[in-house]
Write a protein that holds these residues in place. Structure first.
Motif, PDB file in Angstrom:
ATOM      1  N   ILE A 166       0.856  -1.191   0.000  1.00 44.81           N
ATOM      2  CA  ILE A 166       0.000   0.000   0.000  1.00 44.81           C
ATOM      3  C   ILE A 166       0.893   1.243   0.000  1.00 44.81           C
ATOM      4  N   VAL A 167       0.539   2.220  -0.840  1.00 44.49           N
ATOM      5  CA  VAL A 167       1.348   3.418  -1.061  1.00 44.49           C
ATOM      6  C   VAL A 167       0.616   4.657  -0.541  1.00 44.49           C
ATOM      7  N   HIS A 168       1.360   5.593   0.050  1.00 43.98           N
ATOM      8  CA  HIS A 168       0.787   6.888   0.418  1.00 43.98           C
ATOM      9  C   HIS A 168       0.533   7.685  -0.868  1.00 43.98           C
ATOM     10  N   ALA A 169      -0.717   8.108  -1.069  1.00 46.45           N
ATOM     11  CA  ALA A 169      -1.117   8.735  -2.329  1.00 46.45           C
ATOM     12  C   ALA A 169      -0.324  10.001  -2.640  1.00 46.45           C
ATOM     13  N   ASP A 170       0.010  10.759  -1.622  1.00 40.75           N
ATOM     14  CA  ASP A 170       0.683  12.040  -1.891  1.00 40.75           C
ATOM     15  C   ASP A 170       2.151  11.863  -2.291  1.00 40.75           C
ATOM     16  N   THR A 171       2.627  10.617  -2.335  1.00 41.04           N
ATOM     17  CA  THR A 171       3.996  10.375  -2.793  1.00 41.04           C
ATOM     18  C   THR A 171       4.027   9.811  -4.215  1.00 41.04           C
ATOM     19  N   ILE A 172       2.863   9.731  -4.862  1.00 44.99           N
ATOM     20  CA  ILE A 172       2.787   9.274  -6.255  1.00 44.99           C
ATOM     21  C   ILE A 172       2.959  10.493  -7.165  1.00 44.99           C
ATOM     22  N   ASP A 173       3.812  10.402  -8.145  1.00 41.99           N
ATOM     23  CA  ASP A 173       4.094  11.518  -9.058  1.00 41.99           C
ATOM     24  C   ASP A 173       3.019  11.574 -10.137  1.00 41.99           C
ATOM     25  N   MET A 174       2.066  12.505  -9.970  1.00 41.10           N
ATOM     26  CA  MET A 174       0.947  12.601 -10.913  1.00 41.10           C
ATOM     27  C   MET A 174       1.321  13.346 -12.198  1.00 41.10           C
ATOM     28  N   ASP A 175       2.550  13.835 -12.295  1.00 37.65           N
ATOM     29  CA  ASP A 175       3.026  14.345 -13.579  1.00 37.65           C
ATOM     30  C   ASP A 175       3.361  13.191 -14.516  1.00 37.65           C
ATOM     31  N   ILE A 176       3.506  12.002 -13.956  1.00 39.33           N
ATOM     32  CA  ILE A 176       3.756  10.792 -14.736  1.00 39.33           C
ATOM     33  C   ILE A 176       2.523   9.903 -14.764  1.00 39.33           C
ATOM     34  N   ALA A 177       1.926   9.696 -13.607  1.00 38.49           N
ATOM     35  CA  ALA A 177       0.743   8.840 -13.501  1.00 38.49           C
ATOM     36  C   ALA A 177      -0.521   9.622 -13.847  1.00 38.49           C
ATOM     37  N   ASN A 308       9.419   8.071  -5.952  1.00 32.27           N
ATOM     38  CA  ASN A 308       9.549   8.690  -4.635  1.00 32.27           C
ATOM     39  C   ASN A 308       8.480   8.180  -3.663  1.00 32.27           C
ATOM     40  N   ALA A 309       7.926   7.026  -3.965  1.00 29.09           N
ATOM     41  CA  ALA A 309       6.803   6.506  -3.181  1.00 29.09           C
ATOM     42  C   ALA A 309       7.209   6.174  -1.750  1.00 29.09           C
ATOM     43  N   SER A 310       6.259   6.428  -0.839  1.00 29.03           N
ATOM     44  CA  SER A 310       6.382   6.011   0.547  1.00 29.03           C
ATOM     45  C   SER A 310       5.321   4.939   0.797  1.00 29.03           C
ATOM     46  N   PHE A 311       5.720   3.840   1.421  1.00 32.37           N
ATOM     47  CA  PHE A 311       4.824   2.696   1.572  1.00 32.37           C
ATOM     48  C   PHE A 311       4.235   2.638   2.979  1.00 32.37           C
ATOM     49  N   ALA A 312       2.900   2.609   3.047  1.00 24.35           N
ATOM     50  CA  ALA A 312       2.221   2.443   4.329  1.00 24.35           C
ATOM     51  C   ALA A 312       2.323   1.002   4.797  1.00 24.35           C
TER      52      ALA A 312
END
Length: 447
Positions: A166-177, A308-312
């Motif tokens: 599970i990933v923290h949403a605010d660490t997903i790069d939405m300029d790519i995704a 740069n993802a952070s994993f919960a």
């Protein structure tokens, strides 16, 4: 005075069994060892805690077998489906839930019921007397599992099940995704953008597969030879079956268009699905894994958008146990050697949240009927519940028995009048129409 029903385990099956029996007027004691005695996968003492995915899969009750099972459970007043509906998240045609809110609501409902009480002591031996339902799931404690083996005289079968990160949403790069459900499926804009998608070029995909295959994996103990359930394979096991396997499985790019570069078709796409109502957590769809934690972080950060993802929570793997139910259980889900014991949920050899809860629903109703001096036959094999209970109590070949999701292959063939010779979509609609008629009649006979 009405006899008390005891239920071991407050997972999805045990929770549903308790609710159904209590609603029928039978007092229930739920024996749940958590949080006093924990497991590696659970994080709380709440009922119906979802430890793998947060999805109940397709909610299409007209052409999908699991969607039909949703319909049957709703029709039967199922607590699990009621709380899933209350805490549903956009998932593009699937029924996904905010897992903490969902399990909290199930717990609150059961604890508020005047006929339900709880015991937090671990049950280590199968009881000799009184009506009991064993719904301990795939993580049955060691001492109780030993007792089950002793009573049945047979080794429980086993397989390994894996959990996705599970990933923290605010660490997903939405300029790519980007946000999009496959084929833009969904009735609302929110549903049509229920998933976050991370694109891969061919070179990125090949490098990812190389890293996945080379990563350090969890090793099993000597003598552990159990296999995997195909519906929950670790991604590295899929990759070992062929370099293109993932690209035609959880990483398939079909039905998705990258708005950052609409003219270029992604070679592969990793999807993430919302895991809570706040939208702060997303799980990586289909990415169950047995990689060690350090390797997971390095490999998953190779995914474009997750650098740069952070994993919960990172993924994990655990041993699941289940009975060879066709040889051990009768048509009422009772242990033949000790008819005072019923089994329900994943330990019976059904696979999936919904299937487990459905077997709890049946076990709870059957046990309540027996306590009240009545007899409740299972629903007809034409229904999703009936097909599942038939499979685990005699319909399957005992020598090759393996966990099974609900599917139309378990249903009796359709007569021509219902689309038996038509195309697949018409045939599936025929299955669901017939099942709803039979299930409605089964419920009416209990009124």
């Amino acid at each position: 005075m009405t006899q008390t029903l005891h239920i071991i385990g407050a997972g999805l099956a045990g929770s549903e069994a308790a609710w159904q029996a209590a609603q029928a007027g039978v007092p229930v004691v739920v024996h749940e060892m958590r949080p006093k005695v924990g497991t590696f996968a659970h994080s709380s003492g709440d009922c119906a805690e979802m430890v793998c995915s947060n999805s109940f899969r397709s909610d299409d009750d007209e052409r999908n077998a699991v969607g039909l099972l949703h319909w049957e459970m709703r029709a039967a007043g199922g607590l699990i489906m009621e709380m899933a509906d209350r805490h549903a998240l956009p998932a593009g045609g699937a029924l996904a839930v905010d897992r903490e809110a969902f399990s909290g609501a199930v717990t609150a409902a059961l604890r508020a019921h005047p006929l339900v009480s709880f015991s937090e002591e671990e049950v280590t031996e199968l009881p000799q007397d009184g009506p009991w339902i064993v719904a301990t799931g795939p993580l049955t404690s060691g001492r109780l599992a030993d007792s089950i083996r002793s009573v049945t005289g047979a080794e429980s079968l086993a397989f390994f099940d894996a959990i996705a990160p599970i990933v923290h949403a605010d660490t997903i790069d939405m300029d790519i995704a980007w946000r999009q459900s496959r084929y833009d499926k969904g009735e609302t804009e929110e549903e049509r953008k229920a998933y976050i998608n991370c694109p891969m070029t061919r070179d990125e995909y090949e490098a990812f597969i190389d890293a996945l295959l080379a990563a350090e994996k969890t090793e099993f103990h000597e003598g552990e030879t159990a296999g995997y359930f195909d519906g929950c394979l670790p991604i590295e096991v899929m990759a070992e079956r062929g370099r293109e396997t993932l690209r035609h499985g959880p990483m398939k790019p079909v039905g998705l268009t990258n708005p950052h570069d609409p003219a270029t078709k992604s070679y592969a796409v990793v999807q993430l699905r919302r895991d809570n109502a706040l939208g702060t957590l997303y799980n990586i769809v289909g990415f169950q894994t047995k990689m060690k934690y350090g390797a997971q972080t390095a490999v998953f950060k190779m995914i474009p958008g997750l650098q740069n993802a952070s994993f919960a929570r990172l993924g994990g793997i655990h041993r699941n146990t289940f009975l060879n139910s066709p040889t051990l259980l009768d048509g009422q889900m009772r242990l033949r050697q000790r008819p005072n014991l019923r089994f329900a949920g994943q330990v019976t050899g059904v696979e999936g949240y919904v299937e487990s809860a459905a077997m709890g629903l049946l076990a709870g109703r059957m046990a309540a009927a027996e306590i009240k001096g009545q007899s409740l036959p299972p629903p007809g094999f034409e229904t999703a519940m009936g097909a599942l209970v038939n499979h685990i109590t005699g319909g399957a070949e005992a020598k090759t028995f393996q966990p099974m999701n609900v599917n139309f292959g378990l249903f009796p063939p359709l007569e021509a009048a219902r689309g038996g010779r038509k195309g697949r979509k018409d045939r599936y609609k025929g299955y669901t129409d017939r099942a709803k008629e039979v299930f409605t009649a089964w419920l009416a006979a209990q009124a």
